[in-house]
Design a protein around this motif. Sequence first.
Motif, PDB file in Angstrom:
ATOM      1  N   LEU A 239      45.922 -48.777   0.793  1.00 12.75           N
ATOM      2  CA  LEU A 239      46.565 -47.564   1.311  1.00 12.75           C
ATOM      3  C   LEU A 239      46.637 -47.658   2.826  1.00 12.75           C
ATOM      4  O   LEU A 239      45.725 -48.175   3.464  1.00 12.75           O
ATOM      5  N   HIS A 240      47.710 -47.115   3.386  1.00  7.97           N
ATOM      6  CA  HIS A 240      47.790 -47.085   4.841  1.00  7.97           C
ATOM      7  C   HIS A 240      46.728 -46.137   5.388  1.00  7.97           C
ATOM      8  O   HIS A 240      46.404 -45.133   4.755  1.00  7.97           O
ATOM      9  N   VAL A 241      46.246 -46.491   6.550  1.00  6.39           N
ATOM     10  CA  VAL A 241      45.311 -45.597   7.227  1.00  6.39           C
ATOM     11  C   VAL A 241      46.035 -44.275   7.449  1.00  6.39           C
ATOM     12  O   VAL A 241      47.198 -44.259   7.839  1.00  6.39           O
ATOM     13  N   LYS A 242      45.355 -43.207   7.105  1.00  2.00           N
ATOM     14  CA  LYS A 242      45.989 -41.918   7.370  1.00  2.00           C
ATOM     15  C   LYS A 242      45.532 -41.432   8.730  1.00  2.00           C
ATOM     16  O   LYS A 242      44.334 -41.262   8.977  1.00  2.00           O
ATOM     17  N   LYS A 243      46.503 -41.255   9.610  1.00  2.00           N
ATOM     18  CA  LYS A 243      46.135 -40.784  10.946  1.00  2.00           C
ATOM     19  C   LYS A 243      45.582 -39.377  10.848  1.00  2.00           C
ATOM     20  O   LYS A 243      45.880 -38.650   9.907  1.00  2.00           O
ATOM     21  N   GLY A 244      44.802 -39.013  11.830  1.00  2.00           N
ATOM     22  CA  GLY A 244      44.211 -37.675  11.812  1.00  2.00           C
ATOM     23  C   GLY A 244      45.275 -36.592  11.913  1.00  2.00           C
ATOM     24  O   GLY A 244      46.414 -36.855  12.322  1.00  2.00           O
ATOM     25  N   ASN A 245      44.903 -35.390  11.550  1.00  2.00           N
ATOM     26  CA  ASN A 245      45.823 -34.265  11.673  1.00  2.00           C
ATOM     27  C   ASN A 245      45.695 -33.642  13.057  1.00  2.00           C
ATOM     28  O   ASN A 245      44.586 -33.408  13.550  1.00  2.00           O
ATOM     29  N   PHE A 246      46.835 -33.354  13.630  1.00  2.00           N
ATOM     30  CA  PHE A 246      46.875 -32.710  14.944  1.00  2.00           C
ATOM     31  C   PHE A 246      46.488 -31.245  14.779  1.00  2.00           C
ATOM     32  O   PHE A 246      47.033 -30.537  13.928  1.00  2.00           O
ATOM     33  N   LEU A 247      45.508 -30.797  15.580  1.00  2.00           N
ATOM     34  CA  LEU A 247      45.000 -29.432  15.424  1.00  2.00           C
ATOM     35  C   LEU A 247      45.730 -28.504  16.401  1.00  2.00           C
ATOM     36  O   LEU A 247      45.408 -28.444  17.593  1.00  2.00           O
ATOM     37  N   VAL A 248      46.727 -27.827  15.890  1.00  2.00           N
ATOM     38  CA  VAL A 248      47.643 -27.056  16.736  1.00  2.00           C
ATOM     39  C   VAL A 248      46.910 -25.967  17.520  1.00  2.00           C
ATOM     40  O   VAL A 248      47.099 -25.821  18.734  1.00  2.00           O
ATOM     41  N   LEU A 249      46.034 -25.235  16.812  1.00  2.00           N
ATOM     42  CA  LEU A 249      45.372 -24.108  17.486  1.00  2.00           C
ATOM     43  C   LEU A 249      44.482 -24.590  18.627  1.00  2.00           C
ATOM     44  O   LEU A 249      44.500 -24.020  19.732  1.00  2.00           O
ATOM     45  N   LYS A 250      43.757 -25.669  18.347  1.00  4.41           N
ATOM     46  CA  LYS A 250      42.900 -26.233  19.406  1.00  4.41           C
ATOM     47  C   LYS A 250      43.748 -26.628  20.606  1.00  4.41           C
ATOM     48  O   LYS A 250      43.372 -26.378  21.761  1.00  4.41           O
ATOM     49  N   ALA A 251      44.878 -27.268  20.315  1.00  5.89           N
ATOM     50  CA  ALA A 251      45.763 -27.721  21.388  1.00  5.89           C
ATOM     51  C   ALA A 251      46.249 -26.531  22.207  1.00  5.89           C
ATOM     52  O   ALA A 251      46.323 -26.590  23.438  1.00  5.89           O
ATOM     53  N   LYS A 252      46.554 -25.448  21.515  1.00  3.58           N
ATOM     54  CA  LYS A 252      47.015 -24.232  22.229  1.00  3.58           C
ATOM     55  C   LYS A 252      45.906 -23.702  23.133  1.00  3.58           C
ATOM     56  O   LYS A 252      46.140 -23.358  24.281  1.00  3.58           O
ATOM     57  N   GLU A 253      44.696 -23.679  22.550  1.00  8.19           N
ATOM     58  CA  GLU A 253      43.546 -23.203  23.336  1.00  8.19           C
ATOM     59  C   GLU A 253      43.380 -23.983  24.622  1.00  8.19           C
ATOM     60  O   GLU A 253      43.020 -23.442  25.659  1.00  8.19           O
TER      61      GLU A 253
END
Length: 847
Positions: A239-253
């Motif tokens: 399986l391809h490495v699954k990249k992490g999920n971008f945390l939108v709320l954290k980024a906004k903070e």
Amino acid sequence: MWAFRSVLLLRSAAGRAMSQGPARRQRPPKDPLRHLRTREKRGAAWEPGGPNTVYLQVVAAGGRDVGAALYVFSEYNRYLFNCGEGVQRLMQEHKLKVARLDNIFLTRMHWCNVGGLCGMILTLKETGLPKCVLSGPPQLEKYLEAIKTFSGPLKGIDLAVRPHSAPEYKDETMTVFQIPIYSEQTRGERQPSQSPERLSPGQSSDSGSTENEQHLADGVGQRKRGRDPSLVVAFVCKLHVKKGNFLVLKAKELGLPVGTAAIAPIIAAVKDGRSVTYEGREILPEEICTPPDPGLAFVVVECPDEGFIRPVCENATFKRYQGNAEAPVALVVHMAPERVLADSRYQQWMERFGPAAQHLVLNESCSSVHNLRSHKIQTQLSLIHPDIFPPLATPCRQVVPHTVPQPSLAPRLGFSPRSGVCLFQEEVPASRVPTVRGECLLKYQLRPRREWQRDAVINCNPEEFIAEALELPNFQESVQEYRKAVRDGPTPAENGSQYPEIVFLGTGSAIPMKIRNVSATLVNISPDRSLLLDCGEGTFGQLCRHYGDEVDRVLGTLAAVFVSHLHADHHTGLLNILLQRERALASLGRPCHPLPVVAPTQLRAWLQQYHHQCQRILHHVSLIPAKCLQKGAEVPSPEVERLIGSLLEACDLGEFQTCLVRHCKHAFGCALVHTSGWKLVYSGDTMPCEALVQMGKDATLLIHEATLEDGLEEEAVEKTHSTTSQAIGVGVRMNAGFTMLTHFSQRYAKVPLFSPGFNDKVGIAFDHMKVCFGDSATVSKLIAPLQALFAGDIEEMEGRREKRGVRLARAALLSGEVGGPEDGAPQQKRALPEQPQSPQSKKVRAQ
Ligand SMILES: [Zn+2]
Ligand SMILES: [Zn+2]
């Protein structure tokens, strides 16, 4: 911006999977090929960053009646590993969509793995799938050529073969490496039967010399094209490495420019594990991104006998995935008999994948019911008459010697958090590698979380089926009335009319479906002699389910097979019957003679191609051309004459006659006249046919196809089949003592529509129905309880018929002529409306 949106989409998909389970996400798409259009839109440069949801699911757990097959699901792709007879039927029954199956992996060129491919390909073509790639042994290409000898050119679907020597395959979900493994045993050792290969007298024999070519012991050698029983192909799927999920709320903070174009490069960087500097501040990836999921691997390996053990264990590619693996192996799927699993070398090899690897075994010791609907309907029908509808055999678990519980080795229990059900993991004493035994629809999920899932596993509960039937309005009453009506006569056993006994093994047309398999009828002439009339895909599986452990004995009684014509629904089960019969005779300690097969001579081309390119088969067959049994026909050679003579003698037949019928080219019906006086006539596929009427005069029993209901006469002509009343009419003109109707269109899944022509000389056949001549009075009276059992279905079909009538009337009013759209069989409905029907797909349906 696209990256941001795709992250959101992926995340919401993952959320759904977590909350509801993947099974519920598989709603039937309105457009079965939507995924292909989505893929096209994305373009080649699209990088998905690994799938969120991936699971493996057992389609067939390795039992003798179903073989071993595995379905792999991700949100981007679907794959199938192996496709033996009946796999497409199981996928239909259990709603595993075939429309997205553009990759099929085959572990070995053996009928048990490829026997269902022809049916599958025809089904894929019907769904409009433009392309399907088969990976595995190089002979697959020749196999596809061989299929075309009876299926036609397979226009409309692009079939490609990716041999094991091709570079690895990569798509949105995974990278697949093919590993060729050559047996260390030579052909001479592996093929006990060294008798000269034969087909029929006068046919040239094949020397099959390519097998003896040498190859390198480490399995990297290349052989010439041709059949090669010493090759299996294993698959390592990463399986391809699954990249992490971008945390939108954290980024906004953190004040990042979420929602603007400037966020895209930031997302790309942190998903790649790089930190970014924004407005003079360094932001680490872990601050706004979940950690990546590693590139797990799973392995699918077939090890059919001891000759493959050493090559598997010493294979260098596998070694790279053991110990300090380049990708951790989460699951190894073993398609291997118990004696291989018990071998200490094999056990050590299993162990080397480490304690975290799970091991799934698909082999004959599986005890799982697969064809649930078949069991359900037979259980309910047996409430009406348990002799005519005998309960099906349930596979019983074979004794597995090395897994006998030992005090020191208590079975370990795995716990599946989703279902809350315990999994029994069997210990293999010598190495203590726990294995999980395959069951139909058992899942192992690789993502989002590694776990076994039993929520879909089949539970066959006869009591439930019985209770359901007993609750139907009028069912109990009509069964009681029926029993009263048939009580008075003697049973067939009492009046000595048990034989011939007719067992309907497949009573549907075109494509095997959950309720009705395709054409096959077993005629037990006596306790130790039988004939098979047609032999569609899955006939052997039907025999197994009907006879259970008796199946070897029954194969041993087989004196001949009659193949009426070369449509796939009438002959693609033949090879398995031949191979299984060889095995059955060996287990009974009896010599294996070639089986006489009465068939159109065109069958020879298919058998020869398969034999030369794929697997030795010709030494099992003595072909008797069906045309030689026509009235007044000349028998071309003394050898064929001798074969016919010994067949008649073996079956106590005075006559075995054939005639051409009105269906496709080279389509035959047949009549068997026993020395004791009975006469049995089988129509094959045909429109009402005068030659059949003449040949069948005064038959004791006529078995006639009745593909379509009354009112569909035009469609019947177009597809060269009969309607119910036409079939009954043939019986009347023939003066047949009784007429059994069979070969129903799959649109009549459970029961065909009864026509007014039904009388006390007509019965309808069901899969696994068993009748003899003495049953005729009993069989014709079945209609009332059948109508009660299937009231809901009949109502639905009558509704369809009415609608069709209205449509036709309207069309006639508008255009001044009669004729118009028809209701489609389930298979037809799946076809895309915008796909023009190719002549070939018409031909397939006309079977
Ligand atoms: Zn047919
Ligand atoms: Zn046909």
